[in-house]
Design a protein around this motif. Sequence first.
Motif, mmCIF file in Angstrom:
data_model
loop_
_atom_site.group_PDB
_atom_site.id
_atom_site.type_symbol
_atom_site.label_atom_id
_atom_site.label_comp_id
_atom_site.label_asym_id
_atom_site.label_seq_id
_atom_site.Cartn_x
_atom_site.Cartn_y
_atom_site.Cartn_z
ATOM 1 N N HIS A 28 0.824 -1.219 0.000
ATOM 2 C CA HIS A 28 0.000 0.000 0.000
ATOM 3 C C HIS A 28 0.852 1.260 0.000
ATOM 4 O O HIS A 28 0.446 2.289 -0.531
ATOM 5 N N TYR A 29 2.030 1.173 0.553
ATOM 6 C CA TYR A 29 2.975 2.282 0.479
ATOM 7 C C TYR A 29 3.333 2.532 -0.986
ATOM 8 O O TYR A 29 3.355 3.671 -1.441
ATOM 9 N N ASN A 30 3.572 1.462 -1.716
ATOM 10 C CA ASN A 30 4.010 1.583 -3.114
ATOM 11 C C ASN A 30 2.879 1.824 -4.100
ATOM 12 O O ASN A 30 3.142 2.243 -5.224
ATOM 13 N N SER A 31 1.636 1.536 -3.735
ATOM 14 C CA SER A 31 0.551 1.690 -4.710
ATOM 15 C C SER A 31 -0.579 2.574 -4.195
ATOM 16 O O SER A 31 -0.800 3.661 -4.716
ATOM 17 N N THR A 32 -1.271 2.136 -3.193
ATOM 18 C CA THR A 32 -2.489 2.824 -2.744
ATOM 19 C C THR A 32 -2.207 4.262 -2.321
ATOM 20 O O THR A 32 -2.940 5.184 -2.711
ATOM 21 N N GLY A 33 -1.163 4.470 -1.529
ATOM 22 C CA GLY A 33 -0.832 5.828 -1.086
ATOM 23 C C GLY A 33 -0.508 6.750 -2.241
ATOM 24 O O GLY A 33 -0.961 7.896 -2.303
ATOM 25 N N GLU A 34 0.253 6.229 -3.183
ATOM 26 C CA GLU A 34 0.621 7.015 -4.370
ATOM 27 C C GLU A 34 -0.615 7.353 -5.197
ATOM 28 O O GLU A 34 -0.775 8.478 -5.672
ATOM 29 N N GLU A 35 -1.507 6.383 -5.372
ATOM 30 C CA GLU A 35 -2.724 6.612 -6.158
ATOM 31 C C GLU A 35 -3.624 7.659 -5.510
ATOM 32 O O GLU A 35 -4.165 8.526 -6.200
ATOM 33 N N ILE A 36 -3.796 7.581 -4.215
ATOM 34 C CA ILE A 36 -4.638 8.567 -3.516
ATOM 35 C C ILE A 36 -4.029 9.951 -3.651
ATOM 36 O O ILE A 36 -4.728 10.938 -3.915
ATOM 37 N N PHE A 37 -2.714 10.059 -3.510
ATOM 38 C CA PHE A 37 -2.044 11.348 -3.658
ATOM 39 C C PHE A 37 -2.272 11.912 -5.055
ATOM 40 O O PHE A 37 -2.649 13.082 -5.211
ATOM 41 N N GLU A 38 -2.083 11.084 -6.070
ATOM 42 C CA GLU A 38 -2.245 11.540 -7.451
ATOM 43 C C GLU A 38 -3.695 11.919 -7.752
ATOM 44 O O GLU A 38 -3.961 12.940 -8.387
ATOM 45 N N GLN A 39 -4.646 11.101 -7.289
ATOM 46 C CA GLN A 39 -6.053 11.339 -7.607
ATOM 47 C C GLN A 39 -6.632 12.550 -6.882
ATOM 48 O O GLN A 39 -7.623 13.116 -7.321
ATOM 49 N N THR A 40 -6.005 12.947 -5.785
ATOM 50 C CA THR A 40 -6.476 14.129 -5.051
ATOM 51 C C THR A 40 -5.589 15.343 -5.326
ATOM 52 O O THR A 40 -5.810 16.408 -4.751
ATOM 53 N N ASN A 41 -4.596 15.158 -6.176
ATOM 54 C CA ASN A 41 -3.604 16.208 -6.430
ATOM 55 C C ASN A 41 -2.957 16.674 -5.131
ATOM 56 O O ASN A 41 -2.549 17.831 -5.008
ATOM 57 N N GLY A 42 -2.887 15.777 -4.162
ATOM 58 C CA GLY A 42 -2.257 16.098 -2.886
ATOM 59 C C GLY A 42 -3.039 17.073 -2.036
ATOM 60 O O GLY A 42 -2.519 17.606 -1.065
ATOM 61 N N LYS A 43 -4.297 17.322 -2.402
ATOM 62 C CA LYS A 43 -5.107 18.310 -1.689
ATOM 63 C C LYS A 43 -6.032 17.627 -0.680
ATOM 64 O O LYS A 43 -7.250 17.667 -0.805
ATOM 65 N N ILE A 44 -5.419 16.989 0.305
ATOM 66 C CA ILE A 44 -6.201 16.391 1.388
ATOM 67 C C ILE A 44 -5.549 16.761 2.714
ATOM 68 O O ILE A 44 -4.328 16.910 2.814
ATOM 69 N N ASP A 45 -6.382 16.970 3.698
ATOM 70 C CA ASP A 45 -5.909 17.310 5.039
ATOM 71 C C ASP A 45 -6.025 16.131 5.998
ATOM 72 O O ASP A 45 -5.275 16.032 6.957
ATOM 73 N N TYR A 46 -7.014 15.259 5.751
ATOM 74 C CA TYR A 46 -7.261 14.105 6.608
ATOM 75 C C TYR A 46 -7.452 12.867 5.753
ATOM 76 O O TYR A 46 -8.059 12.925 4.691
ATOM 77 N N PHE A 47 -6.949 11.748 6.258
ATOM 78 C CA PHE A 47 -7.163 10.449 5.618
ATOM 79 C C PHE A 47 -7.809 9.545 6.667
ATOM 80 O O PHE A 47 -7.191 9.194 7.663
ATOM 81 N N PHE A 48 -9.081 9.211 6.455
ATOM 82 C CA PHE A 48 -9.836 8.351 7.366
ATOM 83 C C PHE A 48 -9.921 6.952 6.766
ATOM 84 O O PHE A 48 -10.237 6.808 5.586
ATOM 85 N N MET A 49 -9.679 5.934 7.596
ATOM 86 C CA MET A 49 -9.758 4.570 7.102
ATOM 87 C C MET A 49 -10.009 3.614 8.255
ATOM 88 O O MET A 49 -9.477 3.794 9.341
ATOM 89 N N ILE B 248 2.608 14.688 2.181
ATOM 90 C CA ILE B 248 1.820 15.775 2.773
ATOM 91 C C ILE B 248 2.082 15.741 4.287
ATOM 92 O O ILE B 248 1.307 15.165 5.056
ATOM 93 N N PRO B 249 3.176 16.333 4.735
ATOM 94 C CA PRO B 249 3.582 16.206 6.143
ATOM 95 C C PRO B 249 2.537 16.634 7.177
ATOM 96 O O PRO B 249 2.497 16.080 8.273
ATOM 97 N N LYS B 250 1.669 17.566 6.839
ATOM 98 C CA LYS B 250 0.663 18.029 7.808
ATOM 99 C C LYS B 250 -0.606 17.177 7.809
ATOM 100 O O LYS B 250 -1.516 17.415 8.595
ATOM 101 N N LEU B 251 -0.661 16.193 6.948
ATOM 102 C CA LEU B 251 -1.821 15.313 6.858
ATOM 103 C C LEU B 251 -2.060 14.599 8.187
ATOM 104 O O LEU B 251 -1.126 14.168 8.853
ATOM 105 N N LYS B 252 -3.317 14.456 8.567
ATOM 106 C CA LYS B 252 -3.716 13.677 9.737
ATOM 107 C C LYS B 252 -4.288 12.359 9.233
ATOM 108 O O LYS B 252 -5.197 12.343 8.410
ATOM 109 N N VAL B 253 -3.746 11.246 9.718
ATOM 110 C CA VAL B 253 -4.233 9.908 9.386
ATOM 111 C C VAL B 253 -5.052 9.428 10.570
ATOM 112 O O VAL B 253 -4.572 9.409 11.699
#
Length: 190
Positions: free
Chosen positions: A119-140, A159-164
């Motif tokens: 998920h580090y190599n795929s899912t995280g990258e895909e979410i970043f690309e699909q949101t253009n890095g414009k997310i503040d929170y990632f809920f899962m 996105i260092p300020k992102l809250k997971v």
Amino acid sequence: WEASDVYKRQALNIIETAEKEGKLKKGGTIIEATSGNTGLGLAFVAAVKGYKSVIVATSLASQEKVDLIRGYGADVVKGKNTLFKGPDGTLSLAQKVHETLPDSLCALQFENMAGPRAHYNSTGEEIFEQTNGKIDYFFMSAGTGGTISGTGKKLKEKIPKLKVVGCDPVGSLISSSEGVFTPVKTEGVG
């Protein structure tokens, strides 16, 4: 074929890592203790790659999930309603099955870093690309924690300020301070 869902991605990386490390050879058997979701992915990838699989499912796994796992060709062993290593836990049962089958691999999803790395190599990258890095929170929601930890790590690097935020149903083992488990309606979380 493409490992399109999170469980197949994790399973594919666990299996391919074991192949590269020489821990899984042609004709081998993949064994895993699961509440069902990662077992589905492992059974699917095992079938596609020509391996046998034995999935040790908790008694709480739905019949539909068990039937689907069997549909992928896996043998299913039903354990107790816990994944823990105690004498009645499915992790212990999976280890016992592993010890009786030569050329088998116990996938160990709860401690195998190949899962989060997928998920580090795929899912995280895909979410970043699909949101253009414009997310503040990632809920899962989290089961083993592999998807949220791998995805979250990649997103936090970008996105260092992102809250997971890990979401968990009331009554699960993760949210219980007393370690008391109450079956939840959504399988594979908690």
